[in-house]
Design an enzyme around this catalytic site. Sequence first.
Site, PDB file in Angstrom:
ATOM      1  N   GLU A  62     -17.237 -54.019   7.991  1.00  0.00           N
ATOM      2  CA  GLU A  62     -18.457 -54.271   8.748  1.00  0.00           C
ATOM      3  C   GLU A  62     -19.601 -54.584   7.779  1.00  0.00           C
ATOM      4  O   GLU A  62     -19.840 -53.844   6.845  1.00  0.00           O
ATOM      5  CB  GLU A  62     -18.799 -53.029   9.604  1.00  0.00           C
ATOM      6  CG  GLU A  62     -19.999 -53.209  10.477  1.00  0.00           C
ATOM      7  CD  GLU A  62     -19.943 -54.534  11.245  1.00  0.00           C
ATOM      8  OE1 GLU A  62     -19.001 -54.752  12.011  1.00  0.00           O
ATOM      9  OE2 GLU A  62     -20.859 -55.370  11.055  1.00  0.00           O
ATOM     10  N   LEU A 122     -22.850 -55.206   8.896  1.00  0.00           N
ATOM     11  CA  LEU A 122     -24.155 -55.081   9.557  1.00  0.00           C
ATOM     12  C   LEU A 122     -25.165 -54.358   8.663  1.00  0.00           C
ATOM     13  O   LEU A 122     -24.797 -53.555   7.811  1.00  0.00           O
ATOM     14  CB  LEU A 122     -24.022 -54.344  10.892  1.00  0.00           C
ATOM     15  CG  LEU A 122     -23.581 -52.869  10.915  1.00  0.00           C
ATOM     16  CD1 LEU A 122     -24.694 -51.909  10.546  1.00  0.00           C
ATOM     17  CD2 LEU A 122     -23.048 -52.519  12.286  1.00  0.00           C
ATOM     18  N   CYS A 163     -25.011 -46.928   2.114  1.00  0.00           N
ATOM     19  CA  CYS A 163     -23.939 -47.814   1.630  1.00  0.00           C
ATOM     20  C   CYS A 163     -23.993 -48.133   0.137  1.00  0.00           C
ATOM     21  O   CYS A 163     -23.061 -47.808  -0.596  1.00  0.00           O
ATOM     22  CB  CYS A 163     -23.934 -49.092   2.452  1.00  0.00           C
ATOM     23  SG  CYS A 163     -23.487 -48.793   4.169  1.00  0.00           S
TER      24      CYS A 163
END
Length: 449
Positions: free
Chosen positions: A148, A150, A260
């Site tokens: 992902e 995003l 992240c």
Amino acid sequence: MNIAVIGCGYVGLVSGVCLAALGHHVIAIDVDEARVKSLREGIVPIYEPGLSEMIRAEVANGRLKFGTDLEKAVHASETVFVAVGTPPAKDGGADLSMLFTACEQVGVLADEPKTLVIKSTVPPGTGLRVAKLLGKAKHHIEIVNNPEFLREGTAIQDFMQPDRIVFGANSQKGIGVLREIYQPLIDKGFAIFSMSRESAELTKFAANAMLALRISFINELSQLAQNVGADIESVRIGIGADSRIGPSFLKAGVGYGGSCFPKDVAALVYQMKCIGIEPLLLSGIEAVNWRQKITYAKRILAALDKVDTPHVALWGLAFKSDTDDVRESPAFEIAKALVENGVTVSAYDPQAIETARKVLGTKVKFCRTLEEATRGADAVALVTDWPEFISQDYKKIAALMRGKHIFDGRNCLASGKVTAAGLFYHAVGRPELKPGEGRQGSIGVVNAG
Ligand code: NAD
């Protein structure tokens, strides 16, 4: 398709609601009962623009449900997405315990062959480890990776209008299932890249490391710029105009944070060391990021050196604007360094006070408004680029303050407005400005025609 999503955090919720919007029937589950209860009552536990409205719509049309019963969810679904956290372990590697637990449970509970989509960010080779873990499951579980990309703050748009979608599978069957799930986006022409599971896993890590590298690159140069009288903003524009380089992720500031970049760079460093490859460049990304935060705090402390009872207004706690996520936020290191050096810190953030309170406790004073945080401060330390901070009337801010220093840790303020209000303007990698001073050689494009 009937899909179960394990984990109702930032990624699980956004993926779940977007998959429902693509026409699938989704049941999103979490071990956190309070979280599920609040979702069922229509209260979304995280701040993400547009998410509450979209969840409400998909729940109302019956395509999205929330629950805590994994068995029921697995039985009702052909495909199970895993979007649980993969936080940093003490040794710097990724802690995959939540992921392994969730995957193992799917293997035990599966009542027929299923596809397991790993959405969480995982080190290369994790899919293979999960496959071995599920080797003895009664039914075949096809394990695929679908990283992902995003960004919090623009998560829905990033999911529904992605730059690309990466399919990682070591079988045509796995690729086929992913194609079926994403067919509505494929039909709209969004780019799909199919590759091996290991390549997909590394693609996600590589993307985050590359973005963190660019930030650390410009931040390292910002320290040189500060010392030689160059303006890092001009340099950014000068290099960003080169089509081989591009302008994004080249803004100097207080360093990157979030859930992240720090953990993914650390996990790459750890994995490479385990394999016996010295991660020379990747280790540098982390070291530069650490120094950037500390340098910013030191500059504030130096400016307040002669103040008896120094007081700093901390503007921003979230790691970036448009989120309440404070994981690895630079605001924490900066607040800690200030408090340890005898500074009183009063903090304000439009969304992240409650999440930050869990980390900082009583170390800083949390304020309900920007005015309350700023009143009586000797300096303002802006660490998050919230639009509310950028649009302030700096004459009003100056009137609230005891001192005159504005530290713009995101290079996002109009320096002329700050200095016109009688304040000192301290940016990152840019010449310091005194009250009344304007910036020399303003940035502009010379039209050769
Ligand atoms: P998060 O911590 O916000 O959410 C994880 C959720 O999983 C929590 O609600 C937790 O209670 C739940 N959970 C844990 N174990 C469970 C289990 N066995 N069964 C059911 N629920 C369980 O994490 P996040 O930010 O959504 O990140 C999830 C993954 O996606 C991570 O690997 C992260 O690196 C990756 N990722 C995050 C982002 C981001 O911007 N947050 C972007 C891309 C990728």
